[in-house]
Design an enzyme around this catalytic site. Structure first.
Site: not given
Ligand code: UD1
Ligand code: UDP
Length: 379
Positions: A244, A134, A120, A213, A98, A211
């Site tokens: 990250h 995503e 996936e 957003r 994604d 991590h």
């Protein structure tokens, strides 16, 4: 016999990890010609995975820049993958999951009337803004996908409810388990010095990653405050935080944790073999990562999910993860329970992994072959 030309497109760390065992299987199988095109949406974090699995991409778009926006990534992936497709004429393009690489890689294939295989497929949170972007990326990719490789029955159901043709959906298990089983080893010795000095037997060590957003800013501060509360109220707890590479996450982590350096270990992102073996050694995992929610149950490790939703309800149902949200108090309460209540801990640690048996890649190869006559026509 004509070989089936399969082009795998990926660009970030998690896509690379989950596509790696598939690429290796394709490379070994006489029926296929494997072409790898990496976008390098991530650079170091991608290269580290390529090295571990010894994958040498034929094409590397090298698109990463610091401060890149979703639009920058999208433009570069679409154009770059389009050019590679025109050069190699694959029968099918495989994308994973994604990310911006996923959606734009699939779109480039679709515009060239090349079949798309979505590895996936079918994960849904049903909140278009979380995870962002995503949830939209995977839905949009699904619309132009010819073969949907769904890790679980739940993912299949999601696709069916959106009207996807049942004959084009296959439940395969998640390739992440194939990857994981190939690297975790009881006798692993860490390359990272900090890790070798940690007393995993006598301390309750928490592995933290974050991590996403939608967690940037205030939610991440809440998470960090909860971690500080935990180490202040439990003297046997230590935290390891492989940060990250995103510079804004790293800056905030240093602001919060530098004064706790004996108890909170801020380290570089770990190579996959180091990371998975660390997961196998720690007491508890706290994360907003998607992939880690799938791997940890296979290692018998409870996970506290630092998000308000999850597209992995199987793990919630199986009892291997708990959703804490992004409220400081909630996070600390759930973590304290798992640190101090052995019964609660055991129930989670002993739940069964719902994500597969390590055979997802071989299933995907068989399915591609079965569908070759449709794929050739871009269907
Ligand atoms: C991306 C994906 C997200 C996935 C995550 C996995 C999108 C929009 N987001 O988010 O779905 O869960 O990867 O980690 O596709 N950086 C480096 N070196 C690296 C990797 C990243 O320096 O090897 C830094 C760069 O400054 C880069 C920044 O991190 O600009 C962010 O990378 P980006 O791919 O834009 O987003 P992620 O937050 O990593
Ligand atoms: N991972 C890793 N090193 C780290 C942190 C994570 O190799 O320092 C691996 C982890 O085992 C999992 C994947 O990276 O397979 C998850 O990536 P990430 O959390 O970046 O993305 P998401 O799964 O949330 O999309």
């Amino acid at each position: 016999m004509e070989k089936i030309k399969v082009m795998s497109v990926f660009g970030t760390r998690p896509e690379a990890i989950k596509m790696a065992p598939l690429v290796k299987a394709l490379e070994k199988d006489e029926r296929f010609e494997s072409i790898v095109c990496v976008t390098a949406q991530h650079r170091e974090m991608l290269d580290s995975v390529l090295k571990i699995f010894n994958i040498k991409p034929q094409f590397d778009l090298n698109i990463m820049s610091h401060g890149q926006t979703i639009i920058d990534i999208s433009n570069k992936v679409l154009k770059g993958v389009d050019e590679v497709i025109k050069k190699c004429n694959p029968h099918i393009v495989l994308v994973h999951g994604d990310t911006s690489t996923t959606l734009n890689g699939a779109l480039a294939a679709f515009y060239n009337k090349v079949a798309v295989g979505h590895v996936e497929a079918g994960l849904r949170s049903y909140d278009i803004y979380s995870p962002f972007p995503e949830e939209a990326n995977r839905k949009l990719t699904g619309v132009i996908t010819n073969l949907h490789f769904a890790p679980t029955k739940t993912n299949e159901k999601n696709l069916l409810s959106e009207g996807v043709n049942s004959e084009k959906i296959y439940v395969t298990g998640n390739t992440v388990i194939d990857a994981l089983l190939s690297v975790v080893n009881e006798n692993h010795v860490f390359e990272d010095k900090t890790l070798n000095n940690i007393d995993f037997d006598n301390k309750k060590v928490i592995l933290l990653t974050t991590h996403r957003r939608e967690n940037w800013g205030k939610p991440m501060e809440n998470i960090f405050k909860a971690m500080i509360e935990l180490i202040n109220s439990n003297e046997n707890v230590e935290v390891i935080f492989p940060m990250h590479k995103n510079p804004s996450i790293r800056k905030l982590a240093h602001e919060y944790f530098d004064k706790y350096s004996g108890r909170v270990h801020l380290i570089e992102p770990l190579e996959y073999v180091e990371f998975t073996n660390l997961m196998a050694k720690v007491y508890l995992i706290m994360t907003d990562s998607g992939g880690i929610q799938e791997e940890a149950p296979a290692l018998g490790k409870p996970v506290i999910v630092l998000r308000t939703e999850t597209e992995r309800p199987e793990a919630l149902e199986a009892g291997t993860v708990r959703l804490a949200g992004i409220n400081r108090e909630n996070i600390a309460t759930i973590a304290n329970e798992l640190i101090n209540n052995e019964e609660s801990y055991k129930v989670m640690a002993q739940a069964t992994n719902p994500y597969g048996d390590g055979m997802a890649c071989s299933r995907i190869l068989e399915i591609i072959e079965e569908n070759f006559r449709f794929i050739r026509g871009g269907k």
